[in-house]
Write an enzyme that holds these catalytic residues in place. Structure first.
Site, short mmCIF file in Angstrom:
data_model
loop_
_atom_site.label_atom_id
_atom_site.label_comp_id
_atom_site.label_asym_id
_atom_site.label_seq_id
_atom_site.Cartn_x
_atom_site.Cartn_y
_atom_site.Cartn_z
N CYS A 1 32.11 -2.61 -18.84
CA CYS A 1 32.55 -1.52 -17.98
C CYS A 1 31.80 -0.22 -18.25
CB CYS A 1 34.05 -1.30 -18.12
SG CYS A 1 34.55 -0.81 -19.77
N LYS B 1 -6.51 -6.74 -5.73
CA LYS B 1 -7.51 -6.66 -4.67
C LYS B 1 -8.43 -7.87 -4.72
CE LYS B 1 -8.69 -2.33 -3.91
NZ LYS B 1 -9.32 -1.13 -4.48
N ARG C 1 -15.43 -1.27 -6.30
CA ARG C 1 -14.02 -0.90 -6.18
C ARG C 1 -13.26 -1.35 -7.41
NH1 ARG C 1 -12.43 -4.00 -0.75
NH2 ARG C 1 -10.91 -2.31 -0.51
N HIS D 1 28.08 14.04 -18.04
CA HIS D 1 29.37 13.92 -17.36
C HIS D 1 29.20 14.06 -15.85
CE1 HIS D 1 33.25 15.47 -15.80
NE2 HIS D 1 33.74 14.53 -16.60
N ARG E 1 -2.55 -6.75 0.94
CA ARG E 1 -1.57 -6.83 -0.16
C ARG E 1 -0.17 -6.70 0.42
NH1 ARG E 1 -3.11 -0.93 -2.59
NH2 ARG E 1 -2.67 0.21 -0.68
N SER F 1 36.29 -6.19 -22.97
CA SER F 1 35.43 -5.49 -22.03
C SER F 1 34.50 -4.61 -22.85
CB SER F 1 36.26 -4.65 -21.06
OG SER F 1 35.41 -3.93 -20.21
N TYR G 1 32.24 -10.84 -15.77
CA TYR G 1 32.06 -9.84 -14.71
C TYR G 1 31.35 -8.60 -15.24
CZ TYR G 1 36.01 -7.26 -16.70
OH TYR G 1 36.82 -6.57 -17.55
N MET H 1 -10.04 4.85 -10.67
CA MET H 1 -11.28 5.39 -10.12
C MET H 1 -11.34 5.29 -8.61
SD MET H 1 -15.16 4.10 -10.51
CE MET H 1 -15.02 3.23 -8.96
N GLY I 1 -3.85 6.07 -10.09
CA GLY I 1 -4.53 6.88 -11.11
C GLY I 1 -5.96 6.42 -11.40
P1 ADP Z 1 -8.15 2.02 -2.80
O1 ADP Z 1 -7.74 1.03 -3.81
O2 ADP Z 1 -8.01 3.43 -3.24
O3 ADP Z 1 -7.56 1.74 -1.47
P2 ADP Z 1 -10.54 0.73 -1.93
O4 ADP Z 1 -11.29 -0.03 -2.95
O5 ADP Z 1 -9.68 -0.07 -1.04
O6 ADP Z 1 -9.74 1.87 -2.65
O7 ADP Z 1 -11.60 1.53 -1.08
C1 ADP Z 1 -11.25 2.61 -0.27
C2 ADP Z 1 -11.89 2.50 1.10
O8 ADP Z 1 -13.29 2.33 0.99
C3 ADP Z 1 -11.44 1.29 1.88
O9 ADP Z 1 -10.24 1.55 2.53
C4 ADP Z 1 -12.57 1.09 2.84
O10 ADP Z 1 -12.37 1.90 3.96
C5 ADP Z 1 -13.76 1.57 2.07
N1 ADP Z 1 -14.50 0.40 1.60
C6 ADP Z 1 -14.34 -0.26 0.44
N2 ADP Z 1 -15.17 -1.31 0.36
C7 ADP Z 1 -15.90 -1.29 1.49
C8 ADP Z 1 -16.95 -2.13 2.03
N3 ADP Z 1 -17.40 -3.18 1.37
N4 ADP Z 1 -17.45 -1.81 3.21
C9 ADP Z 1 -16.97 -0.75 3.90
N5 ADP Z 1 -16.02 0.07 3.48
C10 ADP Z 1 -15.48 -0.19 2.28
MG MG Z 2 -7.65 0.20 -0.42
#
Ligand code: ADP
Ligand code: MG
Ligand code: MG
Length: 918
Positions: A876, A39, A109, A481, A359, A809, A896, A120, A118
Site C-alpha cells: 500500500c 537505424k 550517420r 506530502h 523506426r 500489507s 494485490y 553527432m 545527443g
Molecule cells: P537523425 O538520426 O538525426 O535523423 P539521419 O542520419 O537520419 O539523422 O540524417 C538526417 C537527414 O540527413 C535525413 O533525414 C536525410 O534527410 C539526410 N540523409 C541522411 N542520409 C542520406 C543519404 N544517404 N542521402 C540523402 N540524404 C540523406
Molecule cells: Mg533521421
C-alpha cells in the site's frame, strides 16, 4: 559490468565488424538492433524487403566500444572490412568513391540502439573535392547543384567533424556569415539565387575559414574524409551532450553507437527532387492517416530546419504522383511488416523514391491506446501484444484536464511562464491564488477555482488541497506530502518550485520581478511543471467526463475515441493480470472515483485524514490533550459517532469489496494547533487555561516523531483509542449491511508493528470489539485483522507475526525510510545528487529498492506464508502505482497492489504486462 564489457570487446576482435546492405540484400536484419543500432538494423531490414534503399554498410556498435577502450584505435581488420564493403557499394551503384568522372558520394550517420538526440549530426555529400565536383556537375547536368552540394559538404564537415563553430560571443558560425555576405554582395534574398560561380567562390572562402580555425587545409582525400567522419561519430558517443542524454534516460555507457555509411541520393537536384519525413499514423491522435511533411528541391534537414515551410504530405500526390503512389505502397508495407506505426524518412531524386530510415514512431498516450486497439481490430496484432505496446505511465495523459494547446504555446513565447517546478501531479489547473487551506475552502465554496500556494504542505492542509484545483509548493520532492496527497486526490500539483518566493505575511508570491497577490489568477501545468501567470482555460479529460460527467456529456464522451480505446485496453488488462488492484482512499468520494477506475477494494484507508474533517478535529484534540482516562474516554465517545459515519460512507461505496482500515498512525503532535491564536481558542472551548494547554502541546513534541510515539505504540499506551476505532468500524459495517443488504468486508490493519506481541495486543482489542458489536447488533460479518509490514524487524520476524496476522500489507514508504535510515522529508537534499552520481539508480521512494527493501519483502513473504499458508499479502505504499515496483510485486506473488485512484489504470496495465511477460 567490467566482465561483460571485456567479453564484448573480445567478441569484436574476432567477429564481423561491417555489415553490408544494398540491392535487395543485407548482412543484417531488424533483429540485430543491439549490434547495428536502430537505424542500421532497419536499413538492412528495408533492403531485405526489397525497398529502394541506397546501398551502404554499417560499422557495428562493438567497434565503438572497442575503439573507446583502446583510446581511439580501431580493431584490427576494420580498414580492410570497410574498403571491401565500399567496393561492393561502388559495384552496386556503378560509381566510384573519389572518381573524377562518376563519383560516389556518401552520407555518414550515427545510430545507437535507441535513438539519441545527443549524438553527432549527419555528414552529407562526403567524397567531394575540387576534382569530383566536376564529375558530379557533368553527371547531374547542373554545375550549380554540384557546387551547392560541395559548399554544404565543406560547411557540414567543418562543423561536425573538424569542430569549427561560431567564435566566442558570436551567434552565427563563420560559414553562415560568409554565406550572408555573399548574398548581400549579389543583392539576392535566397540561397537558391546564388550562381554556380558564387558557390565556387564560397567553397574557397569556407576552406580558408577552416585553415584559419584549424591550422590545416581542408581534407581533399575522400578516404581521409571518410575516416575523419567515422572517427567523429564514434567520438560523439562520449560528448557531454550524449552523456547527459544517457544519464537522463538510463542508457548504459557501454552500448556504443554504430556508424552508417551509405550512398547519397539528392533531393536537391531540381523541382522533380525532394525530401520528407512522415508517420504511418498520426502520432498525436493515433488516427490512421498518413501524416507528414515534405519539401521539393531540398536536402537533409531542410524539412525540420524551418527555413522554408514544408508542405503537408498528401500534396505530394499533385507534385510527384509516381513517388506518392510508391510511398503509399511502402508505408503500408512497412506497417504490415513491422505491425506498428512507423516513422519514415525519404528522398526523391529526379523522380525516383528512396527510403532513408524507418523506426517505430514516438507517440502520445492518446495515440498509443488508439494505435494499439486499432491494430487489434485490423488483426495485425493480438490483444496481448496491444497491452505490451502501451507504456503504462502514458495513460496518465488521458486522465488529465487539458489546457488549450495554442494558448499554452503563446505563454511560452510571451514570458508568462514564471518558473518550472517538479511535475508532481499531472494535468492542467487554473484558479485564483490562496495561501491558506481556510481561504481555499472559503473561496471554493463560493464557486471560485483556487490554486493553493504553500511553502510546503502538511496534513492540516488536506481540506484546502481538496478544495483547490491545483497545488503549488516551493519546497519538497516528488514524494513530498503535497505530491503524495495530490496524486491520491488526482489533483494537479507542481512541487518544489525552488525559484518561487512565498511570503505568508504579506500574502504574496513571485519569481523575480513578477509578484502576485491573493486572488490573482495562476495556472499550473502538472505535466510539464510550468507555473504560468494568469488564467488559462481548461477542460476535464474525455475519460473523466465519460465516467463522471452529467448524463448528456458522459454519453458524448463515451462515444469518443479516447474513452473507447482506453476502456478497451483496461478491459483486456483486467483479463490478463493476476495481481488484484486496490486503492488508497480515505473518503467516500475518493472511493467512488476509485471504483470507477477499477478498484477491487481499499488497500489503505488512513483514519487520521478523517480527523481533520468537519467538527472532528476539536474532539480529536481534546482526546489527545486529556489528562485522565475518564477525560479521554469522554472525548473518544464524542468521536465515535463521527468516525462511524465516515466508515459508513466508505462501506456504502465499496459494497462487498474488502476495505482495509488502518488504526491511528501519526504522532499525536501532528493533530495539535501550533500558533498562539489557535491554542487560545482551543483552550477556551475546552475550558482550560491557555498556558496549561501550551505546556501540554509542548510536552507532546518529540525530537524524532517518525520513530517516536506513533503507530501501534499509540494503541498500546492508549488501548481505548484502538477500542473506539474498532467499534466504529464494526458498528458502521453492521449498519450498512442492514441498510443495503450487502455485507461489507472490513480488514483492520495495525500500523508500525515490529514484534508479534505488539500485534497480539492490538488484535485482541479489535477482536473483542468485533464480538461485542456483533452481539449487540445480533449479526456477524466476515472480517480480518492484519498488520502493515513497514519496519525491518517486522519483515525479519514475519513468521512469528503471521501467527497473529490474517494479512500483511507492505507499507513501503516507511519500510524504505527505515531500511535505508533515510527520512523521506529530508531526502530531497541528497537523493538527487546520489542519483546524479549513480550511487543510487533512482529515487527509492518512487521506485522500489528491490535489492534492499525488496529483499526484506521476500523474506517476509516466504516466512509469512510459511507460517500461515495462503496468507493474503499486498502493498500500500506509493510504490503500488509504479510499474517497475508492480512488476516486482507480481514476481513476489503478492495478492494485490494498492495505489491512489488516478493511478489505478496504470497499475492495471502494469500488472497485465507483468503477467504477459512471464
Ligand atoms: P537523425 O538520426 O538525426 O535523423 P539521419 O542520419 O537520419 O539523422 O540524417 C538526417 C537527414 O540527413 C535525413 O533525414 C536525410 O534527410 C539526410 N540523409 C541522411 N542520409 C542520406 C543519404 N544517404 N542521402 C540523402 N540524404 C540523406
Ligand atoms: Mg533521421
Ligand atoms: Mg507508515
Amino acid at each position: 559490468m567490467a566482465a561483460t564489457s571485456t567479453r564484448s570487446a573480445g567478441k569484436a576482435r574476432g567477429a564481423r565488424t561491417v555489415y553490408y546492405f544494398g540491392d535487395g540484400k543485407a548482412d543484417g536484419d531488424r533483429t540485430r538492433r543491439n549490434l547495428l543500432g536502430g537505424k542500421g538494423a532497419n536499413l538492412a531490414e528495408m533492403c531485405r524487403l526489397g525497398l529502394p534503399v541506397p546501398a551502404g554498410f554499417t560499422i557495428t556498435t562493438e567497434v565503438c566500444t572497442a575503439y573507446d577502450r583502446a583510446g581511439g584505435r580501431y580493431p584490427a581488420g576494420l580498414k580492410q572490412a570497410v574498403s571491401k564493403a565500399l567496393s561492393r557499394v561502388e559495384k552496386s551503384m556503378k560509381k566510384r568513391f573519389g572518381d573524377a568522372q562518376n563519383p560516389l558520394l556518401l552520407s555518414v550517420r550515427s545510430g545507437a540502439r535507441v535513438s539519441m538526440p545527443g549524438m553527432m549530426d549527419t555528414v552529407l555529400n562526403l567524397g567531394l573535392n575540387d576534382k569530383t565536383v566536376v564529375g558530379l556537375a557533368e553527371r547531374s547536368g547542373s554545375e550549380r547543384f554540384a557546387w551547392d552540394a560541395y559548399r554544404r559538404f565543406v560547411q557540414m564537415y567543418a562543423d561536425v567533424v573538424l569542430g569549427v563553430k561560431a567564435e566566442a560571443g558570436k551567434e552565427v558560425a563563420p560559414f553562415s556569415e560568409a554565406l550572408e555576405a555573399m548574398k548581400k554582395k549579389r543583392r539576392v534574398e535566397e540561397d537558391t539565387d546564388l550562381s554556380a560561380d558564387d558557390l565556387r567562390e564560397l567553397v574557397a572562402t569556407f576552406k580558408s575559414i577552416v585553415r584559419k580555425a584549424t591550422g590545416k587545409a581542408f581534407p581533399e582525400q575522400p578516404e581521409a574524409q571518410l575516416w575523419g567522419a567515422i572517427g567523429a561519430v564514434f567520438g560523439s558517443w562520449n560528448t557531454e551532450r550524449a552523456i547527459a542524454y544517457r544519464e537522463m534516460n538510463n542508457i548504459p555507457g557501454d552500448w556504443g553507437t554504430a556508424v552508417n555509411v551509405m550512398t547519397m541520393v539528392f533531393g536537391n537536384m531540381g523541382e522533380d527532387s525532394g525530401t520528407g519525413v512522415a508517420f504511418t499514423r498520426d502520432p498525436a491522435t493515433g488516427e490512421r492517416i498518413f501524416y507528414g511533411e515534405f519539401l521539393m528541391n531540398a536536402q537533409g534537414e531542410d524539412v525540420v530546419a524551418g527555413i522554408r515551410t514544408p508542405m503537408p504530405i498528401d500534396q505530394l500526390a499533385a507534385v510527384a504522383p509516381t513517388s506518392w503512389k510508391e510511398l503509399l505502397r511502402i508505408q503500408k508495407l512497412l506497417e504490415d511488416h513491422y505491425r506498428d506505426m512507423q516513422d519514415i524518412e525519404f528522398t526523391i531524386e529526379s523522380g525516383r523514391l528512396f527510403m532513408l530510415q524507418c523506426r517505430a514512431g514516438k507517440r502520445t498516450g492518446f495515440a498509443a491506446v488508439r494505435i494499439a486497439t486499432d491494430m487489434v481490430r485490423e488483426k495485425r496484432i493480438t490483444k496481448e501484444e496491444a497491452l505490451l505496446r502501451v507504456e503504462p505511465a502514458a495513460l496518465d495523459q488521458l486522465l488529465q484536464p487539458v489546457f488549450d494547446a495554442d494558448e499554452q504555446a503563446a505563454t511560452r513565447r510571451d514570458g508568462r511562464v514564471m518558473t518550472t517546478g517538479l511535475n508532481a501531479g499531472p494535468g492542467a489547473a487554473t484558479g485564483r491564488i490562496v495561501f491558506t487551506p481556510e481561504r481555499a475552502v472559503e473561496l471554493a465554496a463560493k464557486g471560485e477555482p483556487v490554486i493553493l500556494v504553500r511553502i510546503e504542505t502538511s496534513p492540516e492542509d488536506i481540506k484546502g488541497m481538496q478544495a483547490a484545483e491545483g497545488i503549488l509548493t516551493a519546497r519538497g520532492g516528488m514524494t513530498s506530502h503535497a505530491a503524495l496527497v495530490a496524486r491520491q486526490m488526482g489533483k494537479v500539483c507542481v512541487a518544489g518550485a525552488g525559484e518561487l518566493m512565498v511570503n505568508y505575511h504579506d500574502w504574496v508570491m513571485g519569481v523575480g520581478d513578477t509578484i502576485l497577490e491573493e486572488g490573482d489568477w495562476l495556472s499550473l501545468d502538472g505535466t510539464t511543471g510550468e507555473v504560468i501567470n494568469g488564467r488559462l482555460a481548461t477542460q476535464p479529460s474525455e475519460v473523466d467526463t465519460a465516467l463522471f460527467g452529467t448524463k448528456a456529456k458522459a454519453k458524448k464522451a463515451q462515444a469518443g475515441q479516447t474513452w473507447k480505446c482506453f476502456s478497451r485496453i483496461m478491459r483486456w488488462a483486467d483479463g490478463a493480470r493476476r495481481l488484484r488492484v486496490r486503492t488508497n482512499a480515505d473518503q467516500p468520494d475518493q472511493c467512488k472515483t476509485a471504483v470507477a477506475f477499477g478498484a477491487e477494494g481499499i488497500g489503505l484507508c488512513r483514519t487520521e485524514h478523517m480527523f481533520f474533517g468537519e467538527g472532528k478535529i476539536d474532539a480529536v484534540r481534546e482526546m489527545i490533550l486529556s489528562d485522565t482516562l475518564a477525560e479521554r474516554k469522554a472525548a473518544l465517545k464524542r468521536l465515535l459517532p463521527l468516525q462511524r459515519r465516515d466508515f459508513e460512507g466508505i462501506f456504502k461505496e465499496m459494497g462487498t469489496r474488502p476495505v482495509t482500515i488502518r488504526t491511528l498512525d501519526p504522532p499525536l503532535h501532528e493533530f495539535l494547533p501550533h500558533d498562539d491564536d489557535a491554542i487560545r481558542e482551543l483552550a477556551r472551548s475546552m475550558g482550560v487555561p491557555a498556558e496549561q494547554l501550551r505546556n501540554k502541546v509542548d510536552s507532546l513534541a518529540e525530537s524524532n516523531p517518525m520513530l517516536g510515539h506513533r503507530g501501534c505504540r499509540l494503541g498500546i499506551t492508549y488501548p481505548e483509542i484502538t477500542q473506539v476505532q474498532a467499534r466504529a468500524i464494526f458498528e458502521a459495517a453492521c449498519n450498512v449491511a442492514k441498510k443495503t443488504g450487502k455485507k461489507p468486508r472490513p480488514e483492520v490493519m495495525i500500523p508500525l508493528v515490529g514484534d508479534a506481541a505488539e500485534l497480539a495486543s492490538q488484535a485482541a482489542i479489535t477482536h473483542a470489539a468485533a464480538e461485542e458489536v456483533f452481539k449487540r447488533k445480533k449479526m456477524r460479518l466476515p472480517y480480518l485483522v492484519g498488520t502493515m509490514i513497514e519496519l525491518p524487524r517486522a519483515a525479519l520476524t514475519a513468521g512469528a507475526i503471521a501467527a497473529e496476522a490474517e494479512f500483511f500489507s507492505f507499507g513501503t514508504n516507511d519500510l524504505t525510510q527505515t531500511t535505508w535510515g533515510i527520512s523521506r522529508d529530508d531526502a530531497g537534499k541528497f537523493i538527487p545528487i546520489y542519483v546524479d552520481e549513480e550511487i543510487m539508480p533512482g529515487d527509492p521512494f518512487a521506485s522500489l529498492d528491490t535489492a534492499g527493501v525488496g529483499r526484506l519483502m521476500e523474506i517476509a513473504v516466504a516466512d509469512g506464508r510459511g507460517a500461515r499458508a495462503g496468507l493474503k499479502i499486498g502493498i500500500c505504499g506509493e510504490h503500488g502505482g509504479d510499474p517497475a515496483s508492480i512488476d516486482f510485486c507480481h514476481h513476489l506473488n503478492l495478492d494485490y497492489v494498492s495505489c491512489s485512484p488516478y493511478r489505478l489504470p496504470i497499475a492495471r496495465l502494469a500488472a497485465a504486462q507483468s503477467a504477459l511477460r512471464d
